[in-house]
Design a protein around this motif. Structure first.
Motif, PDB file in Angstrom:
ATOM      1  N   ARG A 112       5.137  -8.250  -1.910  1.00  0.00           N
ATOM      2  CA  ARG A 112       6.386  -8.699  -2.524  1.00  0.00           C
ATOM      3  C   ARG A 112       6.296  -8.471  -4.020  1.00  0.00           C
ATOM      4  O   ARG A 112       5.253  -8.700  -4.645  1.00  0.00           O
ATOM      5  N   PRO A 113       7.394  -7.989  -4.599  1.00  0.00           N
ATOM      6  CA  PRO A 113       7.406  -7.775  -6.045  1.00  0.00           C
ATOM      7  C   PRO A 113       7.426  -9.111  -6.779  1.00  0.00           C
ATOM      8  O   PRO A 113       8.041 -10.073  -6.325  1.00  0.00           O
ATOM      9  N   VAL A 114       6.716  -9.164  -7.891  1.00  0.00           N
ATOM     10  CA  VAL A 114       6.725 -10.345  -8.761  1.00  0.00           C
ATOM     11  C   VAL A 114       7.115  -9.869 -10.161  1.00  0.00           C
ATOM     12  O   VAL A 114       7.518  -8.745 -10.342  1.00  0.00           O
ATOM     13  N   LEU A 115       6.970 -10.698 -11.136  1.00  0.00           N
ATOM     14  CA  LEU A 115       7.423 -10.396 -12.495  1.00  0.00           C
ATOM     15  C   LEU A 115       6.792  -9.146 -13.105  1.00  0.00           C
ATOM     16  O   LEU A 115       5.645  -8.823 -12.827  1.00  0.00           O
ATOM     17  N   TYR A 116       7.577  -8.465 -13.942  1.00  0.00           N
ATOM     18  CA  TYR A 116       7.128  -7.352 -14.777  1.00  0.00           C
ATOM     19  C   TYR A 116       6.552  -6.171 -13.992  1.00  0.00           C
ATOM     20  O   TYR A 116       5.610  -5.519 -14.433  1.00  0.00           O
ATOM     21  N   GLY A 117       7.099  -5.900 -12.813  1.00  0.00           N
ATOM     22  CA  GLY A 117       6.704  -4.723 -12.049  1.00  0.00           C
ATOM     23  C   GLY A 117       5.431  -4.862 -11.241  1.00  0.00           C
ATOM     24  O   GLY A 117       4.983  -3.909 -10.618  1.00  0.00           O
ATOM     25  N   ARG A 118       4.840  -6.041 -11.252  1.00  0.00           N
ATOM     26  CA  ARG A 118       3.638  -6.262 -10.448  1.00  0.00           C
ATOM     27  C   ARG A 118       4.026  -6.583  -9.008  1.00  0.00           C
ATOM     28  O   ARG A 118       5.154  -6.939  -8.724  1.00  0.00           O
ATOM     29  N   TYR A 119       3.053  -6.476  -8.105  1.00  0.00           N
ATOM     30  CA  TYR A 119       3.255  -6.840  -6.710  1.00  0.00           C
ATOM     31  C   TYR A 119       2.221  -7.884  -6.313  1.00  0.00           C
ATOM     32  O   TYR A 119       1.118  -7.919  -6.863  1.00  0.00           O
ATOM     33  N   GLU A 120       2.593  -8.692  -5.349  1.00  0.00           N
ATOM     34  CA  GLU A 120       1.667  -9.652  -4.770  1.00  0.00           C
ATOM     35  C   GLU A 120       1.405  -9.214  -3.337  1.00  0.00           C
ATOM     36  O   GLU A 120       2.347  -9.034  -2.558  1.00  0.00           O
ATOM     37  N   ALA A 121       0.146  -9.032  -2.982  1.00  0.00           N
ATOM     38  CA  ALA A 121      -0.235  -8.631  -1.632  1.00  0.00           C
ATOM     39  C   ALA A 121      -0.793  -9.838  -0.903  1.00  0.00           C
ATOM     40  O   ALA A 121      -1.736 -10.477  -1.379  1.00  0.00           O
ATOM     41  N   LEU A 122      -0.197 -10.152   0.241  1.00  0.00           N
ATOM     42  CA  LEU A 122      -0.734 -11.195   1.113  1.00  0.00           C
ATOM     43  C   LEU A 122      -1.624 -10.491   2.122  1.00  0.00           C
ATOM     44  O   LEU A 122      -1.181  -9.588   2.830  1.00  0.00           O
TER      45      LEU A 122
END
Length: 145
Positions: A112-122
């Protein structure tokens, strides 16, 4: 594509033969991942050395000048540097996710995308790992997007 599997005579060595006109990037990636699967890692837990198969690794992380190998339930210390692990396993399912981590794409459950173009991987084990925006294009290339 045609796939043929033959039984190897007892005492013989298994081999893979590829017949193609021009090997493309996907085919070369497959070759490298087959080769990477044969290599094993050594993880330290106290004074004990453990042999770890690369497909068991969720991610590698550098913390305080030490590199750790994160598996399903256990964490091991590696004697290799992060850049050495990256060079060794980047042709398989692994990619640099940030300056301090290398992630196994096969262990990602969702993104899922998070702030400032980063992604969070579960990950499949419930852990969350962040992917820096500068490495998102590498992730997309690994996923074929």
């Amino acid at each position: 594509m045609k796939i043929t599997i033959e039984q190897v005579p007892e005492g013989g060595e298994p081999e893979i033969i590829l017949r193609c006109n021009d090997p493309d990037e996907a085919l070369l990636g497959l070759i490298y991942s087959v080769n990477a699967g044969a290599r094993k890692l050594i993880g330290m837990n106290g004074l004990q050395m453990h042999i770890i198969h690369p497909h068991e690794v969720y991610y590698f992380e550098a913390v305080d000048h030490k590199v750790f190998i994160y598996c399903q339930e256990k964490v091991y210390e590696s004697r290799l540097k992060l850049y050495e692990l990256e060079t060794e396993y980047e042709s398989g399912d692994f990619f640099r996710a940030s300056k301090s981590s290398i992630l196994n794409v096969a262990k990602i459950e969702s993104l899922r995308p998070v702030l400032y173009g980063r992604y969070e991987a579960l990950l499949h084990n419930g852990e969350k790992v962040y992917i820096s925006r500068q490495y998102v294009p590498v992730l997309k290339r690994k996923l074929g997007l």
